[in-house]
Design a protein around this motif. Sequence first.
Motif, mmCIF file in Angstrom:
data_model
loop_
_atom_site.group_PDB
_atom_site.id
_atom_site.type_symbol
_atom_site.label_atom_id
_atom_site.label_comp_id
_atom_site.label_asym_id
_atom_site.label_seq_id
_atom_site.Cartn_x
_atom_site.Cartn_y
_atom_site.Cartn_z
ATOM 1 N N GLU A 99 0.823 -1.221 0.000
ATOM 2 C CA GLU A 99 0.000 0.000 0.000
ATOM 3 C C GLU A 99 0.853 1.266 0.000
ATOM 4 N N ILE A 100 1.969 1.245 0.720
ATOM 5 C CA ILE A 100 2.863 2.417 0.691
ATOM 6 C C ILE A 100 3.402 2.600 -0.726
ATOM 7 N N ALA A 101 3.839 1.508 -1.339
ATOM 8 C CA ALA A 101 4.386 1.595 -2.704
ATOM 9 C C ALA A 101 3.327 2.084 -3.684
ATOM 10 N N ALA A 102 2.087 1.628 -3.520
ATOM 11 C CA ALA A 102 1.008 2.061 -4.413
ATOM 12 C C ALA A 102 0.750 3.559 -4.239
ATOM 13 N N ALA A 103 0.794 4.025 -2.981
ATOM 14 C CA ALA A 103 0.552 5.447 -2.713
ATOM 15 C C ALA A 103 1.694 6.301 -3.265
ATOM 16 N N VAL A 104 2.931 5.808 -3.154
ATOM 17 C CA VAL A 104 4.082 6.532 -3.714
ATOM 18 C C VAL A 104 3.963 6.569 -5.237
ATOM 19 N N ALA A 105 3.671 5.414 -5.846
ATOM 20 C CA ALA A 105 3.544 5.337 -7.307
ATOM 21 C C ALA A 105 2.474 6.312 -7.788
ATOM 22 N N ASP A 106 1.384 6.378 -7.062
ATOM 23 C CA ASP A 106 0.289 7.285 -7.400
ATOM 24 C C ASP A 106 0.787 8.730 -7.422
ATOM 25 N N LYS A 107 1.550 9.102 -6.402
ATOM 26 C CA LYS A 107 2.090 10.466 -6.335
ATOM 27 C C LYS A 107 3.056 10.751 -7.483
ATOM 28 N N LEU A 108 3.765 9.716 -7.932
ATOM 29 C CA LEU A 108 4.730 9.897 -9.014
ATOM 30 C C LEU A 108 4.072 9.751 -10.382
ATOM 31 N N GLY A 109 2.752 9.506 -10.379
ATOM 32 C CA GLY A 109 2.038 9.327 -11.644
ATOM 33 C C GLY A 109 2.421 8.026 -12.330
ATOM 34 N N MET A 110 2.846 7.046 -11.528
ATOM 35 C CA MET A 110 3.290 5.765 -12.089
ATOM 36 C C MET A 110 2.319 4.654 -11.708
ATOM 37 N N GLU A 111 2.474 3.537 -12.394
ATOM 38 C CA GLU A 111 1.628 2.384 -12.105
ATOM 39 C C GLU A 111 2.484 1.349 -11.383
ATOM 40 N N LEU A 112 1.986 0.822 -10.271
ATOM 41 C CA LEU A 112 2.785 -0.124 -9.490
ATOM 42 C C LEU A 112 2.615 -1.551 -9.993
ATOM 43 N N GLU A 113 3.757 -2.234 -10.090
ATOM 44 C CA GLU A 113 3.737 -3.668 -10.389
ATOM 45 C C GLU A 113 4.556 -4.345 -9.295
ATOM 46 N N ILE A 114 4.055 -5.457 -8.745
ATOM 47 C CA ILE A 114 4.775 -6.119 -7.648
ATOM 48 C C ILE A 114 5.290 -7.478 -8.105
ATOM 49 N N LYS A 115 6.571 -7.726 -7.832
ATOM 50 C CA LYS A 115 7.163 -9.028 -8.145
ATOM 51 C C LYS A 115 7.524 -9.744 -6.847
ATOM 52 N N ASP A 116 7.075 -10.987 -6.726
ATOM 53 C CA ASP A 116 7.359 -11.793 -5.536
ATOM 54 C C ASP A 116 8.620 -12.619 -5.800
ATOM 55 N N ASP B 256 15.239 10.290 -4.623
ATOM 56 C CA ASP B 256 14.758 11.623 -4.237
ATOM 57 C C ASP B 256 13.247 11.719 -4.351
ATOM 58 N N LYS B 257 12.717 11.214 -5.468
ATOM 59 C CA LYS B 257 11.268 11.266 -5.671
ATOM 60 C C LYS B 257 10.545 10.413 -4.634
ATOM 61 N N PHE B 258 11.116 9.250 -4.341
ATOM 62 C CA PHE B 258 10.496 8.339 -3.375
ATOM 63 C C PHE B 258 10.435 9.007 -2.001
ATOM 64 N N ASN B 259 11.559 9.608 -1.592
ATOM 65 C CA ASN B 259 11.599 10.263 -0.276
ATOM 66 C C ASN B 259 10.628 11.438 -0.205
ATOM 67 N N ALA B 260 10.517 12.184 -1.293
ATOM 68 C CA ALA B 260 9.597 13.330 -1.312
ATOM 69 C C ALA B 260 8.152 12.844 -1.187
ATOM 70 N N ALA B 261 7.817 11.778 -1.923
ATOM 71 C CA ALA B 261 6.458 11.234 -1.867
ATOM 72 C C ALA B 261 6.170 10.680 -0.467
ATOM 73 N N LEU B 262 7.159 9.997 0.103
ATOM 74 C CA LEU B 262 7.014 9.416 1.443
ATOM 75 C C LEU B 262 6.758 10.522 2.483
ATOM 76 N N ALA B 263 7.507 11.626 2.362
ATOM 77 C CA ALA B 263 7.345 12.755 3.291
ATOM 78 C C ALA B 263 5.933 13.333 3.173
ATOM 79 N N GLU B 264 5.443 13.422 1.954
ATOM 80 C CA GLU B 264 4.077 13.921 1.756
ATOM 81 C C GLU B 264 3.062 12.981 2.398
ATOM 82 N N LEU B 265 3.246 11.693 2.176
ATOM 83 C CA LEU B 265 2.308 10.707 2.741
ATOM 84 C C LEU B 265 2.307 10.792 4.260
ATOM 85 N N GLU B 266 3.476 11.045 4.825
ATOM 86 C CA GLU B 266 3.594 11.161 6.270
ATOM 87 C C GLU B 266 2.854 12.413 6.754
ATOM 88 N N ALA B 267 3.098 13.541 6.064
ATOM 89 C CA ALA B 267 2.472 14.813 6.443
ATOM 90 C C ALA B 267 0.950 14.743 6.316
#
Length: 239
Positions: free
Chosen positions: A43-60, A213-224
């Motif tokens: 869910e964190i990765a999906a929220a970050v991807a959303d902020k970056l305008g990207m689509e998340l794909e998960i590999k196990d 850098d983008k990941f950290n910025a998105a993470l900071a926003e999600l936190e705020a």
Amino acid sequence: MMFALVGCQGATEKEVLTMGTNAAFPPYEFVDADNNIVGIDAEIAAAVADKLGMELEIKDMAFDSLITAVSSGSIDVVLAGMTVTPERAESVNFSDSYATGIQVVIVTEDSAIATIDDLEGKKIGVQSGTTGDFYCSDTPENGGYGEDAVSRYDNGALAVAALQNGQVDCVVIDNEPAKAFVEANEGLKILETEYITEEYAAAIAKENVELLDKFNAALAELEAEGKLDEIIGKYIKAE
Ligand code: GLN
């Protein structure tokens, strides 16, 4: 006209953010009844991807192949309840931390093991390539119990099964998956003494500073925005 519209959508297709994980680490990542990989990290990765305008794909994949996969570029980012360690930081960059993990000890309810000090001379089950593995298999001078004390399993569920079969005397693993495994299996408990506290972060290839850098910025926003707490609170109930 309809066809033209479909073609248009194709042209604006989102860039994909590929996350690697090991989906046997509840509540951070696990496979749900619909066969989807869900959990805090997903869910964190999906929220970050959303902020970056990207689509998340998960590999196990296997936990111990994640660092190689991200540094070789076959995935973009690792979110796997992965602990920041100096050794791993030689191969990858870590994002800001988004959660804390604690190494704990699972034993059977009737176990004679009461504290960490009782682990000496016991058979310890761990997940291969995790920090629990590193600490326990280290030499006694470094606070470990030595290679011979440790039995390695591909994931936490297999280590817990070995504990139930009597193949090991305890399992050293992160606290949240430990709780999930103890809840799902009869006759197990977690020792109250905590072993080691750690920070979880995302891992990104050294050369991909732009994504870091983008990941950290998105993470900071999600936190705020309180979104990070919301995601964690959905899976981990306050005690
Ligand atoms: N936090 C531990 C580590 O990073 C375990 C992570 C996991 O098994 N997914 O080694």
